[in-house]
Each structure stands twice: as C-alpha cells, then as structure tokens.
Write an enzyme that holds these catalytic residues in place. Structure first.
Site, PDB file in Angstrom:
ATOM      1  CD1 TRP A   1      -2.310  -1.929   0.213  1.00 55.08           C
ATOM      2  CD2 TRP A   1      -3.472  -0.585   1.563  1.00 55.08           C
ATOM      3  NE1 TRP A   1      -3.587  -2.403   0.259  1.00 55.08           N
ATOM      4  CE2 TRP A   1      -4.328  -1.604   1.085  1.00 55.08           C
ATOM      5  CE3 TRP A   1      -3.982   0.359   2.437  1.00 55.08           C
ATOM      6  CZ2 TRP A   1      -5.674  -1.674   1.440  1.00 55.08           C
ATOM      7  CZ3 TRP A   1      -5.323   0.285   2.804  1.00 55.08           C
ATOM      8  CH2 TRP A   1      -6.160  -0.713   2.307  1.00 55.08           C
TER       9      TRP A   1
ATOM     10  CD  GLU B   1       8.131   3.172  -4.627  1.00 58.34           C
ATOM     11  OE1 GLU B   1       7.398   3.141  -5.634  1.00 58.34           O
ATOM     12  OE2 GLU B   1       7.724   2.935  -3.477  1.00 58.34           O
TER      13      GLU B   1
ATOM     14  CD  GLU C   1       8.169  -4.324  -6.919  1.00 55.46           C
ATOM     15  OE1 GLU C   1       6.946  -4.244  -7.006  1.00 55.46           O
ATOM     16  OE2 GLU C   1       8.830  -3.628  -6.138  1.00 55.46           O
TER      17      GLU C   1
ATOM     18  N   GLY D   1       4.627   1.724 -11.242  1.00 56.89           N
ATOM     19  CA  GLY D   1       3.740   2.882 -11.290  1.00 56.89           C
ATOM     20  C   GLY D   1       3.652   3.577 -12.628  1.00 56.89           C
TER      21      GLY D   1
ATOM     22  N   GLY E   1       1.109  -2.988  -6.369  1.00 60.80           N
ATOM     23  CA  GLY E   1       1.090  -1.643  -5.818  1.00 60.80           C
ATOM     24  C   GLY E   1      -0.315  -1.075  -5.776  1.00 60.80           C
ATOM     25  N   GLY E   2      -0.584  -0.100  -6.642  1.00 65.03           N
ATOM     26  CA  GLY E   2      -1.848   0.630  -6.611  1.00 65.03           C
ATOM     27  C   GLY E   2      -3.087  -0.245  -6.730  1.00 65.03           C
TER      28      GLY E   2
END
Length: 244
Positions: free
Chosen positions: A14, A100, A168, A174, A227-228
């Site tokens: 999240w 990230e 990833e 994203g 992810g999203g």
C-alpha cells in the site's frame, strides 16, 4: 521424487496510502479472501495501520506485512522501526530493498542485507526486491544488475521459508509499463538459479487485473507484489484469482 508446487503469494504494497478509514476496504479484501484458499494473500499497509489491520485479519487467511525495517533491534534511530517492533505489531513479513528505498533513501546492497538478516532475527519472512533501471535495461545489464543485487543482499541462511524474492523492474513501477512475458520468464529463471530451491519469486511493477493472467501463468512466476491495484478489493481479488 516429485517436488511439491510452490504455493502462489499475492502481496499488496500500500506504500504511503491509507488512513484509519481504510480498515473498511481492508475488511472487504479479507471477506473476498475466504474464497481464494489456493493462494496466500498479504497486505503491507503503512506502519500506522499495522496493528489495526493485524487485528482485523486475525483468524482469517490474510497475512500482514510491513514495508521496511531498520537493521538494529533497538536504539537511537528516530523515526525508524525494528523488525521486532513489526513482529510485535502483527506482521509476519517485511518488504526490504524496494527500489523506492534503494533510490530515494540511497540504500546499498549491504544495508538491504542487514535488513534481511534483521527480518530473520525477528522471525519475519523477508520479501527482497530486486530490479533494474531503464538505463540499465537499455544497456543490456538487467541480469548482471539483478544478480549483483541478489548476491549482495541475501545473507547466509536463506531458505524457501524465510525468503521471498520480488523482481520489480524500476522502470515499470507505477508507470503502466511491463516487460514482455518472455523477458519476465527469462529473468525469473535466472533468479531461480541463485536462490534456494522452492523459494517463491514474485513479479511486481504495474500489475493489474488485465495483465495479471498472462504474467501469473508463467511457470517461474509464483505470484505478484502489487502496488496501486491492491488498494481496491475488486482489483486485488482479480489478481489473486489469476494466481490461483
């Protein structure tokens, strides 16, 4: 001897999303999970929601993970959380080495290795992220970069029970872009040769209900780090059904 198949895992990251009101959406995810017994499901909420989600997930099939940890068990590290704290809050796993964190927080392979060891120390499964940037991919260095990250980030003592690897590609996270299924299969196969037998390898990077069936059908792909699309119960269910 016939080797037992690797059980799929679909984990939702999240990231920096979710407030106390998000417990309602998480509750919907939990309800749908009861019909997906052939897949391990995990949600990794922000640290502020760990305890709330762990309580809501008690006695359900949904596992709770965390998004990062400090390498030390305690100490003067303002703003950080130890793996032991995450375990105490109800987590069973923790994501480490996400791009990230590697890029935005300048985490080296050695630092990620320390976090993997910390996860194991606390009794957590480490979900180790690896992946190349767009420039590295264009230079044809994907396998070299991923191999170097694995070699530098995995301590001695790795097993199929304490480690999950998530491939990833940085340029896919994203962006809505994904590698071809052939590329994913090749890279997952290369990763497989560097980790303990039976270790699950997830694909992550713009996974959604439309592309999940093709990706998750690949023999070397054991699930997804989402992810999203994990923020909405319907999307997460659709991806989990594809893994099944």
């Amino acid at each position: 001897m016939v080797r037992a198949p690797r059980r799929p895992l679909v984990a939702g990251n999240w990231k920096m999303n979710g407030l106390r009101s998000s417990v309602a959406e998480f509750g919907r995810i939990v309800e749908g999970a009861r019909n997906l017994a052939a897949v391990d499901l995990m949600i990794c909420p922000p640290a502020t929601l760990l305890v709330l989600f762990a309580v809501a997930a008690k006695d359900t099939p949904v596992l709770i993970g965390a998004q990062d940890c400090h390498a030390e068990p305690s100490g003067p590290f303002t703003g950080d959380l130890s793996a032991e704290m995450l375990k105490d809050a109800g987590a069973s796993a923790v994501i480490v080495g996400h791009s990230e964190r590697r890029a935005g927080h300048h985490e080296s392979d050695a630092e990620v290795r320390g976090k993997v060891a910390a996860a194991w120390r606390a009794g957590l499964t480490a979900i180790l992220c690896v992946g190349e940037t767009k420039a590295e991919r264009l230079d044809g260095r994907t396998l070299t970069v991923v191999g170097t990250q694995l070699d530098g980030s995995v301590p001695d003592g790795a097993t199929a029970q304490n480690l999950v690897v998530a491939y990833e590609p940085v340029w896919a996270i994203g962006t809505g872009l994904t590698p071809t299924n052939a590329d994913i299969a090749e890279i997952h196969a290369a990763i497989r040769g560097r980790i303990p037998a039976g270790t699950r390898i997830l694909y992550g990077g713009s996974v959604n209900p439309k592309n999940a069936p093709g990706i998750l059908a690949l023999p070397e792909v054991d699930g997804a780090l989402v992810g999203g699309a994990s923020l909405k119960a319907e999307d997460f269910w659709a991806i989990a059904r594809a893994a099944r």
